[in-house]
Design a protein around this motif. Sequence first.
Motif, PDB file in Angstrom:
ATOM      1  N   GLU A 198     -27.565  -1.466  -4.759  1.00  0.00           N
ATOM      2  CA  GLU A 198     -26.455  -1.528  -3.726  1.00  0.00           C
ATOM      3  C   GLU A 198     -25.546  -0.402  -3.278  1.00  0.00           C
ATOM      4  O   GLU A 198     -24.812  -0.416  -2.131  1.00  0.00           O
ATOM      5  CB  GLU A 198     -25.393  -2.888  -4.331  1.00  0.00           C
ATOM      6  N   SER A 199     -25.452   0.408  -4.257  1.00  0.00           N
ATOM      7  CA  SER A 199     -24.401   1.532  -4.008  1.00  0.00           C
ATOM      8  C   SER A 199     -25.007   2.377  -2.769  1.00  0.00           C
ATOM      9  O   SER A 199     -24.287   3.004  -2.051  1.00  0.00           O
ATOM     10  CB  SER A 199     -24.168   2.465  -5.287  1.00  0.00           C
ATOM     11  N   ALA A 200     -26.276   2.275  -2.690  1.00  0.00           N
ATOM     12  CA  ALA A 200     -26.773   3.383  -1.822  1.00  0.00           C
ATOM     13  C   ALA A 200     -26.690   2.672  -0.475  1.00  0.00           C
ATOM     14  O   ALA A 200     -26.494   3.397   0.543  1.00  0.00           O
ATOM     15  CB  ALA A 200     -28.517   3.588  -1.800  1.00  0.00           C
ATOM     16  N   ILE A 201     -26.663   1.308  -0.204  1.00  0.00           N
ATOM     17  CA  ILE A 201     -26.652   0.656   0.876  1.00  0.00           C
ATOM     18  C   ILE A 201     -25.154   0.621   1.277  1.00  0.00           C
ATOM     19  O   ILE A 201     -24.878   0.767   2.404  1.00  0.00           O
ATOM     20  CB  ILE A 201     -26.902  -0.847   0.822  1.00  0.00           C
ATOM     21  N   GLU A 202     -24.075   0.604   0.700  1.00  0.00           N
ATOM     22  CA  GLU A 202     -23.072   0.451   0.651  1.00  0.00           C
ATOM     23  C   GLU A 202     -22.524   1.679   1.393  1.00  0.00           C
ATOM     24  O   GLU A 202     -21.444   1.927   2.114  1.00  0.00           O
ATOM     25  CB  GLU A 202     -22.048   0.174  -0.556  1.00  0.00           C
TER      26      GLU A 202
ATOM     27  N   LYS B 251     -23.445  -6.199   9.062  1.00  0.00           N
ATOM     28  CA  LYS B 251     -23.854  -7.297   8.841  1.00  0.00           C
ATOM     29  C   LYS B 251     -25.290  -7.517   9.302  1.00  0.00           C
ATOM     30  O   LYS B 251     -26.337  -8.070   8.520  1.00  0.00           O
ATOM     31  CB  LYS B 251     -23.016  -8.708   9.335  1.00  0.00           C
ATOM     32  N   ARG B 252     -25.334  -7.209  10.515  1.00  0.00           N
ATOM     33  CA  ARG B 252     -26.833  -7.258  11.202  1.00  0.00           C
ATOM     34  C   ARG B 252     -27.816  -6.395  10.536  1.00  0.00           C
ATOM     35  O   ARG B 252     -28.931  -6.645  10.355  1.00  0.00           O
ATOM     36  CB  ARG B 252     -26.846  -6.749  12.672  1.00  0.00           C
ATOM     37  N   LEU B 253     -27.286  -5.196  10.061  1.00  0.00           N
ATOM     38  CA  LEU B 253     -28.251  -4.259   9.282  1.00  0.00           C
ATOM     39  C   LEU B 253     -28.783  -4.993   8.036  1.00  0.00           C
ATOM     40  O   LEU B 253     -29.969  -4.702   7.497  1.00  0.00           O
ATOM     41  CB  LEU B 253     -27.596  -2.855   8.963  1.00  0.00           C
ATOM     42  N   LEU B 254     -27.540  -5.440   7.323  1.00  0.00           N
ATOM     43  CA  LEU B 254     -28.041  -6.204   6.026  1.00  0.00           C
ATOM     44  C   LEU B 254     -29.061  -7.164   6.097  1.00  0.00           C
ATOM     45  O   LEU B 254     -29.807  -7.286   5.430  1.00  0.00           O
ATOM     46  CB  LEU B 254     -26.692  -6.949   5.588  1.00  0.00           C
ATOM     47  N   ARG B 255     -28.966  -7.910   7.276  1.00  0.00           N
ATOM     48  CA  ARG B 255     -30.083  -9.080   7.541  1.00  0.00           C
ATOM     49  C   ARG B 255     -31.316  -8.417   8.044  1.00  0.00           C
ATOM     50  O   ARG B 255     -32.296  -9.107   7.582  1.00  0.00           O
ATOM     51  CB  ARG B 255     -29.517 -10.047   8.874  1.00  0.00           C
ATOM     52  N   GLU B 256     -31.368  -7.388   8.840  1.00  0.00           N
ATOM     53  CA  GLU B 256     -32.617  -6.612   8.932  1.00  0.00           C
ATOM     54  C   GLU B 256     -33.464  -6.366   7.342  1.00  0.00           C
ATOM     55  O   GLU B 256     -34.508  -6.316   7.282  1.00  0.00           O
ATOM     56  CB  GLU B 256     -32.254  -5.658   9.663  1.00  0.00           C
ATOM     57  N   LEU B 257     -32.488  -5.555   6.854  1.00  0.00           N
ATOM     58  CA  LEU B 257     -33.035  -5.252   5.305  1.00  0.00           C
ATOM     59  C   LEU B 257     -33.537  -6.347   4.479  1.00  0.00           C
ATOM     60  O   LEU B 257     -34.523  -6.215   3.817  1.00  0.00           O
ATOM     61  CB  LEU B 257     -31.829  -4.551   4.404  1.00  0.00           C
TER      62      LEU B 257
END
Length: 262
Positions: A155-159, A178-184
């Motif tokens: 999570e820290s790398a994504i944040e 939010k769209r990037l999180l959905r793509e991940l």
Amino acid sequence: MRISAEETAEHRSVGDRMLLILDTVAAAPGELGLSELARQTGLKKATVHRLAADLVAHRMLERGGYGYRLGLHLFELGQQVPASRRLRATALPFMADLLAATGEVVQLGVLDGTEIVYVEKLTGRHSVPVPSSVGSRLPAYCTGLGKAILAFEDESAIELVLAAPMPARTSTTITDGKRLLRELETIRDSGVAYDREEGTKGIACVAAPIIVESYVGRGGHRAVAGLSVTGPAQRLHPERLAAAVRTAALSISRLLGPPSLR
């Protein structure tokens, strides 16, 4: 009394000032002249001239027709980093197979902060120019390699990526967190990531993560690198190549095994 940026830079240690010069030259698209290097680093011209001369003497920098560029000794040192050497040696046969099968650019990259660092690149006679080279960096959020690795990062790398600016580089760049999180999430399910002209118009990519199971991360595993095939959007069919890229990445993952790469 206020201290100027130049005075702050000058009060750094010699080692810090040398690294500042190297980092500044590395970030430039071409050679940097003495005056421009002094301006960008905040160091005095005399200081830059003296330290750059030492770096040239040790082949960390080279003098070109206009100014300074990175020297060959930095590349030589980079090849001796155990993690990079083992990763590249393991991946190269599979990269060569992908190159032979597709004729497109095949790349290997690792995540460093919010950016992808390209550690190997293979091109063929029919490969088109792409905006990357060995040692260069591109933002993770708009590259297939970046998204493939981020999907299996903690999570820290994504944040860190979400907290940084995500400017639109093309009309298809994902700029919404939010769209990037959905793509991940989609990438975690499929094991492949796509770059649909998100970083450079006209360039498409399919990428897959190279995962070492012993890393503590999502589901007990974590991507230590990514493998991709890149080409012109009008010719490349990423979905057709997804299985081959994913199979190659899985094979590299198995061969790397538990030993640490970082």
